[in-house]
Design a protein around this motif. Structure first.
Motif, PDB file in Angstrom:
ATOM      1  N   VAL A   1       0.888  -1.151   0.000  1.00 49.51           N
ATOM      2  CA  VAL A   1       0.000   0.000   0.000  1.00 49.51           C
ATOM      3  C   VAL A   1       0.928   1.202   0.000  1.00 49.51           C
ATOM      4  N   TYR A   2       0.844   1.991  -1.053  1.00 50.55           N
ATOM      5  CA  TYR A   2       1.673   3.180  -1.175  1.00 50.55           C
ATOM      6  C   TYR A   2       0.841   4.399  -0.807  1.00 50.55           C
ATOM      7  N   PHE A   3       1.331   5.133   0.171  1.00 48.79           N
ATOM      8  CA  PHE A   3       0.712   6.391   0.559  1.00 48.79           C
ATOM      9  C   PHE A   3       1.481   7.507  -0.140  1.00 48.79           C
ATOM     10  N   ILE A   4       0.763   8.311  -0.925  1.00 48.16           N
ATOM     11  CA  ILE A   4       1.363   9.478  -1.558  1.00 48.16           C
ATOM     12  C   ILE A   4       0.967  10.677  -0.720  1.00 48.16           C
ATOM     13  N   MET A   5       1.966  11.357  -0.176  1.00 48.27           N
ATOM     14  CA  MET A   5       1.706  12.420   0.782  1.00 48.27           C
ATOM     15  C   MET A   5       2.341  13.736   0.352  1.00 48.27           C
ATOM     16  N   GLY A   6       1.854  14.802   0.968  1.00 44.02           N
ATOM     17  CA  GLY A   6       2.376  16.144   0.749  1.00 44.02           C
ATOM     18  C   GLY A   6       1.265  17.152   0.967  1.00 44.02           C
ATOM     19  N   VAL A   7       1.633  18.403   0.899  1.00 34.60           N
ATOM     20  CA  VAL A   7       0.659  19.468   1.113  1.00 34.60           C
ATOM     21  C   VAL A   7      -0.357  19.512  -0.026  1.00 34.60           C
TER      22      VAL A   7
ATOM     23  N   GLU B   1       5.364  -4.355   6.924  1.00 29.83           N
ATOM     24  CA  GLU B   1       6.147  -4.170   5.696  1.00 29.83           C
ATOM     25  C   GLU B   1       5.287  -3.896   4.462  1.00 29.83           C
ATOM     26  N   ASN B   2       3.983  -3.898   4.608  1.00 29.91           N
ATOM     27  CA  ASN B   2       3.102  -3.677   3.455  1.00 29.91           C
ATOM     28  C   ASN B   2       2.874  -2.205   3.120  1.00 29.91           C
ATOM     29  N   ALA B   3       3.417  -1.290   3.911  1.00 35.97           N
ATOM     30  CA  ALA B   3       3.202   0.142   3.641  1.00 35.97           C
ATOM     31  C   ALA B   3       4.501   0.802   3.196  1.00 35.97           C
ATOM     32  N   ARG B   4       4.377   1.685   2.203  1.00 40.00           N
ATOM     33  CA  ARG B   4       5.506   2.517   1.762  1.00 40.00           C
ATOM     34  C   ARG B   4       4.991   3.939   1.596  1.00 40.00           C
ATOM     35  N   TRP B   5       5.874   4.907   1.828  1.00 37.62           N
ATOM     36  CA  TRP B   5       5.523   6.318   1.744  1.00 37.62           C
ATOM     37  C   TRP B   5       6.228   6.981   0.573  1.00 37.62           C
ATOM     38  N   ILE B   6       5.499   7.822  -0.132  1.00 39.22           N
ATOM     39  CA  ILE B   6       6.033   8.628  -1.228  1.00 39.22           C
ATOM     40  C   ILE B   6       5.696  10.073  -0.897  1.00 39.22           C
TER      41      ILE B   6
ATOM     42  N   LEU C   1      -8.387   7.298  10.475  1.00 41.53           N
ATOM     43  CA  LEU C   1      -8.776   5.913  10.795  1.00 41.53           C
ATOM     44  C   LEU C   1      -9.480   5.251   9.617  1.00 41.53           C
ATOM     45  N   ARG C   2     -10.325   6.002   8.916  1.00 42.24           N
ATOM     46  CA  ARG C   2     -11.024   5.450   7.741  1.00 42.24           C
ATOM     47  C   ARG C   2     -10.020   5.086   6.643  1.00 42.24           C
ATOM     48  N   LEU C   3      -9.036   5.936   6.407  1.00 42.09           N
ATOM     49  CA  LEU C   3      -8.019   5.634   5.394  1.00 42.09           C
ATOM     50  C   LEU C   3      -7.166   4.437   5.804  1.00 42.09           C
ATOM     51  N   ASN C   4      -6.917   4.289   7.107  1.00 37.60           N
ATOM     52  CA  ASN C   4      -6.201   3.102   7.580  1.00 37.60           C
ATOM     53  C   ASN C   4      -7.020   1.839   7.333  1.00 37.60           C
TER      54      ASN C   4
ATOM     55  N   GLY D   1      -3.814   8.562  -1.679  1.00 37.60           N
ATOM     56  CA  GLY D   1      -3.336   9.937  -1.629  1.00 37.60           C
ATOM     57  C   GLY D   1      -3.873  10.612  -0.381  1.00 37.60           C
ATOM     58  N   CYS D   2      -2.968  11.133   0.433  1.00 34.01           N
ATOM     59  CA  CYS D   2      -3.363  11.722   1.711  1.00 34.01           C
ATOM     60  C   CYS D   2      -2.274  12.684   2.145  1.00 34.01           C
ATOM     61  N   SER D   3      -2.643  13.844   2.646  1.00 36.56           N
ATOM     62  CA  SER D   3      -1.637  14.829   3.045  1.00 36.56           C
ATOM     63  C   SER D   3      -0.661  14.270   4.083  1.00 36.56           C
ATOM     64  N   ALA D   4      -1.145  13.558   5.082  1.00 40.42           N
ATOM     65  CA  ALA D   4      -0.294  12.895   6.087  1.00 40.42           C
ATOM     66  C   ALA D   4       0.818  13.817   6.582  1.00 40.42           C
ATOM     67  N   LEU D   5       0.456  15.015   6.982  1.00 37.08           N
ATOM     68  CA  LEU D   5       1.442  16.053   7.262  1.00 37.08           C
ATOM     69  C   LEU D   5       2.320  15.797   8.483  1.00 37.08           C
ATOM     70  N   LYS D   6       1.800  15.076   9.464  1.00 38.70           N
ATOM     71  CA  LYS D   6       2.562  14.826  10.692  1.00 38.70           C
ATOM     72  C   LYS D   6       2.926  13.355  10.816  1.00 38.70           C
ATOM     73  N   GLU D   7       4.038  13.115  11.508  1.00 44.07           N
ATOM     74  CA  GLU D   7       4.460  11.736  11.770  1.00 44.07           C
ATOM     75  C   GLU D   7       3.358  10.975  12.512  1.00 44.07           C
ATOM     76  N   SER D   8       2.690  11.637  13.460  1.00 41.49           N
ATOM     77  CA  SER D   8       1.624  10.962  14.211  1.00 41.49           C
ATOM     78  C   SER D   8       0.482  10.537  13.290  1.00 41.49           C
ATOM     79  N   TYR D   9       0.193  11.310  12.256  1.00 38.56           N
ATOM     80  CA  TYR D   9      -0.844  10.933  11.285  1.00 38.56           C
ATOM     81  C   TYR D   9      -0.390   9.708  10.493  1.00 38.56           C
ATOM     82  N   ARG D  10       0.879   9.701  10.100  1.00 31.66           N
ATOM     83  CA  ARG D  10       1.409   8.572   9.321  1.00 31.66           C
ATOM     84  C   ARG D  10       1.389   7.287  10.136  1.00 31.66           C
ATOM     85  N   GLN D  11       1.603   7.405  11.440  1.00 34.97           N
ATOM     86  CA  GLN D  11       1.535   6.224  12.305  1.00 34.97           C
ATOM     87  C   GLN D  11       0.122   5.656  12.357  1.00 34.97           C
ATOM     88  N   ILE D  12      -0.879   6.521  12.356  1.00 37.18           N
ATOM     89  CA  ILE D  12      -2.270   6.060  12.326  1.00 37.18           C
ATOM     90  C   ILE D  12      -2.567   5.427  10.966  1.00 37.18           C
ATOM     91  N   LEU D  13      -2.125   6.075   9.905  1.00 33.06           N
ATOM     92  CA  LEU D  13      -2.425   5.599   8.558  1.00 33.06           C
ATOM     93  C   LEU D  13      -1.822   4.235   8.260  1.00 33.06           C
TER      94      LEU D  13
END
Length: 164
Positions: A8-14, A100-105, A65-68, A82-94
Motif C-alpha cells: 500500500v503506497y501512501f502518496i503524501m504532501g501538502v 512491511e506492506n506500507a511505503r511512503w512517497i 482511521l477510515r483511510l487506515n 493519496g493523503c496529506s499525512a502532514l505529521k508523523e503521528s498521522y502517518r503512524q495512524i495511517l
C-alpha cells in the motif's frame, strides 16, 4: 492471483502538490486501485476547510482511521492512497498494522511552487490561503521516497517506479 510483495503506497504532501494526479498515474502503472483521501473527509471537515479554517488533529482522527481501514483491506492486493499525512503521528495512524506492506512517497515542493499550482486549480474545496498552515504543520518524513514536484507527472511516476 496474489502478488508476491503487495504494498500500500501512501502518496503524501501538502495540498496542491499533485497527490491525486500522481496517485492515479501510479495506480494505473501498478494495476492497483487509487483512493483519494479528499473523498473521505467528513462534510463538516470539507466545509471547515472551504471556509478557510485549518483542520485540527481532532478533526482529522476519524478521516485518518477510515483511510487506515482502506489500507488494511487492500494490503493483500495493493493500493495507492493519496493523503496529506502532514505529521508523523498521522502517518503512524495511517500505516498502523500494515508492517512491511506500507511505503511512503513524499511529493516535495517549495511554498511558491505549490501556491502557483493552487492558484491555477479550479473546483477544489481547499483554498490557497490554507497552504501556509499546511507547510507549518508539515513534518517532512524520514522514511519515504522523496520526489520533487518540479517535473512532468510522467517523469515523477517514472522516478517513483525506479524506487519501488
Amino acid at each position: 492471483m496474489k502478488k508476491a510483495n503487495p504494498k500500500v503506497y501512501f502518496i503524501m504532501g501538502v495540498s496542491g502538490c499533485g497527490k491525486s494526479t500522481i496517485g492515479r498515474l501510479l495506480a494505473k502503472e501498478l494495476k492497483v486501485p487509487f483512493y483519494d483521501g479528499d473523498d473521505y473527509h467528513s462534510k463538516t471537515n470539507v466545509k471547515k476547510m472551504a471556509g478557510g479554517q485549518p483542520l485540527t488533529d481532532n478533526d482529522r482522527i476519524g478521516w485518518l482511521l477510515r483511510l487506515n481501514e482502506i489500507a488494511l483491506s487492500k494490503r493483500e492486493e495493493g493500493a495507492i492512497i493519496g493523503c496529506s499525512a502532514l505529521k508523523e503521528s498521522y502517518r503512524q495512524i495511517l500505516d498502523a498494522n500494515l508492517q512491511e506492506n506500507a511505503r511512503w512517497i513524499y511529493l516535495s515542493g517549495s511554498f511558491e511552487d505549490v501556491l502557483n499550482r493552487l492558484n491555477q486549480r479550479k473546483g477544489h474545496f481547499m483554498p490557497a490561503k490554507l497552504l501556509e498552515s499546511q507547510f507549518e504543520t508539515l513534518e517532512v518524513p524520514k522514511k519515504a521516497i522523496k520526489v520533487s514536484i518540479n517535473m512532468a507527472p510522467e517523469e515523477i511516476v517514472n522516478q517513483i517506479l525506479g524506487f519501488i
